[in-house]
Design an enzyme around this catalytic site. Structure first.
Site, PDB file in Angstrom:
ATOM      1  CB  CYS A   1       8.971  38.530  -8.602  1.00 22.67           C
ATOM      2  SG  CYS A   1      10.453  38.985  -9.406  1.00 22.67           S
TER       3      CYS A   1
ATOM      4  CD  GLU B   1      10.033  36.847  -4.461  1.00 25.90           C
ATOM      5  OE1 GLU B   1       9.315  37.461  -5.276  1.00 25.90           O
ATOM      6  OE2 GLU B   1      11.210  37.115  -4.270  1.00 25.90           O
TER       7      GLU B   1
END
Lengths: 264, 841
Positions: free
Chosen positions: B437, B439
């Site tokens: 997502c 990171e």
């Protein structure tokens, strides 16, 4: 001196952040209350009367529209978005109502904007004495002026005022303004024929240093607010112009040599 | 200018490849599950790393291979498009339990035929007691398991699946091929002396690497043979030529270095596909595709060997292939990750290791591929910094305008210093990519364990009101009767105590799972492409990577900030209410009553029946019925006093409106999660680092959360990421973004997620795009880390007409006029919907 500008009081009915259709970049619009025109299509009917008013929604919930504020308070909100103005070339826009109905307050806001090095713009009918307008011009980067109709009688019938003063002021302002744009609300049944738009475009093209014309299509989004104010909306049956019609009007207006766009 | 936007056309092939992908529902296929079981049965008692390599080889030698119609890039893990294999070595019981329901479940349904069920059922007999999830459960402290049962956090992702969440060294494979990696491993092996203390581990590991790489080479050769066979049988001369070319490609890559851009694309794809054959871990992220692919494109272009149009078509083919991979999750996780997403994050733009802008032609072609395919994968991202060319951001804005929710925007100016603070070198920090997502990590050197758990920050707040008791069980520390707190600071301290306790338990659970993966599922193929596994002679799972992190994410910041503000204002400032009032109102769900789910009713009934038995009573069927009825009727609601309290809460300022007093509390409350977490260590020699994002878990996990003091009713969704609570940001995007930027995004170095909704009129025309870019840049100037956009579509507006309660803050702006959509009358709403259709004036 500066302190007194910040303390100047005025009456507003809204501050709208992230406005992107009224002047360049990302802007904050301050809506001043009170206007001398009574345009029948006005999407902000609560802007017209200077008095603080109550609005009652369909559920009976009452909201008060209009509040008295100092220019300093307003600027505190406006300057929260300074980063966005810097990145986009945006800034403060005064709208209304008619900001010229509160010239001292408008001047204070514009001067504070200039002090903060943000872009300043006004949206105005220019229905005021030229003296009033002239003292504000040095502090205005973008002068967005409405011209609604060239025919004075029709103008009076739909706005409550004739247009001589407006057109006269337009010529004077054009000579002094840093940057002026002429804007036309396109209202079906009032000014939406090619001939009427063409007349406005021709007039605008004749103004000193004016190169841009914005055609703002009529919308009904303010309609509910008439009911909430206990008023009657007198244009209940007209429909927004469709895209094809707007494009025809653009082509017509372009014949004047101006750069023409739909929307602000 | 060093880059060019070719703006190539989409070809008919791409349209047809996409059609083919979606002709049928996804299937569950049995082959991998059966093959790994066969191999494991034969290798009983051997070192685990050797068993993993042999199983991987056995799978790649025997799994069916297919070339889909018109494909230019080949390699499919399943016979049916968009289907999935299974991974019983991680967990299997949930899957078997869902055999008969998965086809009709709400989130991410899959077909499974009877034959597959039968084969898998047979294979599963082997796995009982042998999975990572069972071992992890054994390793967890009982109190951590209890906290999980009570929904304080869920480490579900790695508990039941592989870890994934990595960007491997694609560049190395493109350059030297697996032959080159085998050579490196062989050289290391030669250095091993039998007298070395770690000889056993190192020796087995390196052999496993060699075997895995060879298995991949052989798999590609299977494809070469298949392509040749199909070419021989093909009547269409153009396709025959394509198939012959495919065969040549697969002969050479990924065994050797790529000799052309086309080979580089094929080589890339085998890495991407087979990483997802070795393990079920998702978020296998291609990372800086525009950077490592560029030298091949540039060389071919300069030598006249490729046209931009063909290069674009190849990239588009890869984009389609990324959507051909799939994964089945358990029904609860499927809700949390809804949309069949594998989170294959691919990022364009940003700085190079020297801090110079690295935008190139391929950065634009990546955007163009997303414009062409309009599919969920890859999760396209763009790196933004003060030196990013405006042209690239305008291109990204064009993609955003389509409404596909891509790309996501990332801020180099925050992420690079954040990674430096976690011990990365300057060069590595500048070269970051994004995993899953949001990171960040340095590719090819990191085992980030980025999605280690979801931690619901609202649940510890509930425990402050109940003195640590949940459903009659003492799950949290006794922080005292909530009515006894004399100051706001006392109240906050009780919250911190609860937070610290549950954060510690989550660390325990994560570390237990971490050890289980190292012991049962080390991954030699992945480890062949992550530094410094080969030199250290150990797998990624055993700490072979240079950088090791564990990144569990907290969510519900907005709810906690608004809750704390409400308590401070109403209890400790105005003294209008007491904490006891709040406690009662929360228990009563603000007088709205609570309708316990059927599942809860069954659970509670079982508890009561159990208690009766403990006391020597045997409940009859009639008793059970009575208990059920009582539980259902327990909380009818209707207490007007609590409704008044809620009205007062709702009228207070909320996070997301640029109100300094609320925003500073949000910042403080985020620290209650991010600061304690970074003091913990993981078994791979790294530290924990916080993320603040929920994927879509805020909805299902919110359903397990009681009413909160911000006025949120029980079971409603918790706020999404660092975004304001849905409907609470009523002052427009700049005010909301200002609030969010007040959080400390540097300390949340595992990523923050900010979702913003937009009406397309805000993006219309060149000026709209410029303003949009200015909005992104301004949020980033104020040190926000990530931003993504949902452009409000016609469908959204239609849904808002049907469900106005979900769209309270949806602002539409048309020609200088803005309004809250749901407050407009029906006919005016229709006007706006029509305008949206026209692309906005």
């Amino acid at each position: 001196m500066e302190k007194s500008f910040a303390e100047t009081t005025g009456r507003i009915f809204d501050i709208q952040r992230f406005s992107i259709h009224d002047g360049p970049g990302i802007r904050t619009i301050v809506f001043l209350k009170g206007c001398r025109l009574r345009c029948r299509w006005c999407c902000n009917p609560e802007s017209q009367d200077y008095a603080i008013q109550e609005m009652i929604d369909k559920n009976g919930k009452i909201t008060v529209t209009g509040r008295d504020v100092t220019a300093g308070e307003v600027m505190e909100t406006v300057l929260r978005d300074s980063t966005y103005y810097r990145r986009s070339g945006g800034g403060l826009t005064l709208s209304g109502g008619e900001m010229l109905c509160q010239p001292d307050f408008a001047k204070a806001l514009l001067m504070l904007g200039v002090d903060s090095d943000i872009s300043t713009a006004v949206e105005t009918t220019s229905f005021a004495s030229f003296d009033t307008i002239e003292q504000l011009l040095p502090y205005i980067d973008h002068y967005l002026m409405d011209i609604k109709h060239i025919n004075s009688e029709k103008h009076k019938a739909f706005t409550g005022q004739s247009n001589e003063l407006i057109l006269e002021n337009a010529a004077k302002i054009a000579k002094r303004a840093a940057h002026m744009v002429v804007r036309v609300p396109v209202i079906p049944g009032f000014n939406d024929t090619p001939a009427e738009i063409s007349a406005i475009a021709q007039f605008a093209a004749g103004l000193h240093n004016v190169h841009e014309l914005h055609l703002l299509p009529y919308h009904r989004l303010g309609q509910d607010k008439y009911t909430m104010l206990g008023r009657t909306y007198t244009l209940p049956d007209i429909l927004p112009p469709d895209k094809a019609q707007m494009e025809t009007l653009v082509l017509e207006a372009q014949k004047s040599g101006l750069s023409v766009q739909i929307g602000g | 200018m060093a880059f060019k936007d070719y703006n190539c056309e989409k070809t008919g092939r791409i349209t047809r490849l996409i059609e083919h992908l979606y002709v049928d529902m996804p299937h569950v296929e049995a082959d991998r599950g059966v093959l790994i079981t066969e191999s494991y049965r034969e290798t009983e008692g051997e070192p685990v790393i050797a068993r993993r390599a042999k199983a991987f080889r056995h799978i790649l030698e025997n799994i069916p291979i297919v070339i889909r119609p018109e494909e230019l890039i080949v390699g499919s893990s399943t016979v049916h498009p968009r289907s999935c294999q299974v991974f019983p070595e991680y967990s299997f019981e949930w899957l078997e339990a869902e055999f008969d329901t998965m086809e009709h479940r709400e989130a991410d349904p899959f077909c499974i035929d009877e034959d597959t069920k039968k084969k898998l059922h047979e294979a599963y007999q082997y796995w009982k007691g042998r999975t990572t999830s069972e071992l992890a459960t054994d390793y967890m402290a009982p109190e951590a398991r209890l906290a999980m049962e009570h929904n304080f956090f869920t480490p579900g992702n790695y508990f039941y699946n592989g870890v994934g969440h990595v960007c491997v060294d694609y560049e190395k494979v493109l350059k030297i091929g697996y032959r080159g990696i085998i050579k490196e491993a062989t050289e290391e092996l030669a250095k091993c002396r039998v007298s070395d203390p770690d000889y056993a581990r190192r020796h087995h590991f390196l052999n496993a690497v060699i075997m895995s790489c060879q298995a991949v080479i052989d798999y590609a050769h299977r494809y070469a043979a298949l392509a040749l066979k199909q070419a021989a049988e093909c009547a269409d001369s153009a396709r025959k030529e394509e198939l012959t070319r495919i065969a040549h490609n697969c002969e050479n890559v990924p065994e050797n270095g790529a000799r052309s851009f086309y080979e580089a694309c094929q080589s890339f794809w085998f890495v991407q596909q087979l990483m997802q054959m070795e393990s079920s871990g998702h978020s296998i992220s291609p990372g800086r595709f525009d950077q490592y692919m560029y030298p091949f494109f540039k060389k071919d272009l300069e030598n006249g060997k490729i046209t931009p149009d063909f290069a674009q078509e190849l990239i588009d083919c890869i984009w389609v292939k990324l959507n051909d991979l799939n994964k089945i999750r358990d029904v609860a996780s499927a809700k949390g990750f809804a949309g069949y997403s594998l989170f294959q994050n691919l990022i364009a733009g940003g700085q190079n290791t020297e801090g110079l802008d690295a935008t190139n032609d391929l950065s634009f072609m990546c955007m163009q591929a997303s414009l062409h395919t309009r599919l969920p994968a890859p999760s396209l991202s763009i790196r933004v910094w003060n030196g990013s060319p405006q042209q690239l951001l305008l291109k990204a804005a064009e993609v955003t305008r389509t409404g596909i929710g891509l790309p996501a925007y990332y801020n180099d100016e925050v992420i690079i210093p954040a990674l430096l603070s976690r011990g990365l070198t300057m060069e590595d920090a500048r070269d970051y990519c994004i995993i899953g997502c949001v990171e960040p990590q340095k590719a090819a050197k990191t085992d980030g364990w980025h999605d280690a758990a979801f931690f619901n920050m609202c649940r510890p707040l509930e425990m402050v009101f109940t003195n640590g008791v949940d459903d009659g069980v003492q799950v949290g520390p006794r922080t005292g009767d909530v009515s006894s707190f004399a100051t706001f600071e006392d109240f906050c301290n009780a919250y911190r105590t609860q937070m610290n306790y549950f954060i510690g338990l989550m660390v325990n659970a994560d570390n237990a799972i971490d050890v289980a993966h190292a012991e049962r599922c080390p991954l030699p193929f992945e480890s062949s492409m992550v530094d410094d596994c080969i030199a250290r002679g150990k797998s990624v799972q055993e700490g072979g990577a240079i950088y090791n992190f564990t990144g569990p994410q907290g969510f519900g910041i907005a709810n906690i900030a608004d809750s704390m503000f409400a308590i401070r204002e109403l209890v400790f400032k105005s003294h209008k209410y007491t904490l006891k009032d709040f406690k009662e109102a929360l228990a009563d769900n603000y007088g709205e009553g609570s309708t316990p789910s059927d599942e809860d009713v069954v659970k509670l009934t079982a508890i009561v029946a159990e208690k009766m038995k403990e006391n020597g009573l045997t409940p009859t069927a009639a008793d059970i019925e009575t208990i059920c009825r009582t539980i259902k009727a327990e909380n009818p609601g209707g207490n007007s006093k609590y409704k008044a309290l809620r009205e007062d809460i709702l009228s207070l300022p909320k996070y997301g409106n640029d109100v300094p007093e609320v925003d500073s509390l949000a910042r403080e409350m985020a620290y209650t999660y991010t600061r304690p977490l970074q003091t913990f260590k993981n078994p791979r020699g790294g530290i924990f680092q916080a993320g603040l994002y929920p994927v879509s878990a805020n909805v299902p996990l919110g359903a397990q959360t009681g009413a909160t003091p911000d006025g949120r009713l029980a079971h409603k969704p918790v706020a999404d990421g660092v975004s304001p609570s849905a409907g609470n940001d009523t002052h427009g995007p700049t005010a909301a973004a200002n609030s969010v930027s007040k959080l400390d995004h540097y300390i949340a170095s595992n990523g923050t997620l900010y979702n913003m909704k937009f009406h397309p009129s805000a993006l219309s025309g060149r000026q709209g795009l410029n303003n949009f870019v200015a909005l992104v840049r301004s949020y980033f100037d104020q040190k926000g880390s990530h931003m993504q956009f949902n452009v409000v579509s016609r469908e959204t507006l239609l849904d808002a007409q049907k469900h106005p309660e979900n769209y309270k803050s949806l602002v539409v702006r048309v020609a200088g006029y803005s309004a809250l959509f749901t407050t407009l009358s029906r006919s005016l709403q229709d006007d706006i919907i029509n305008r949206t259709e026209q692309g906005g004036f």
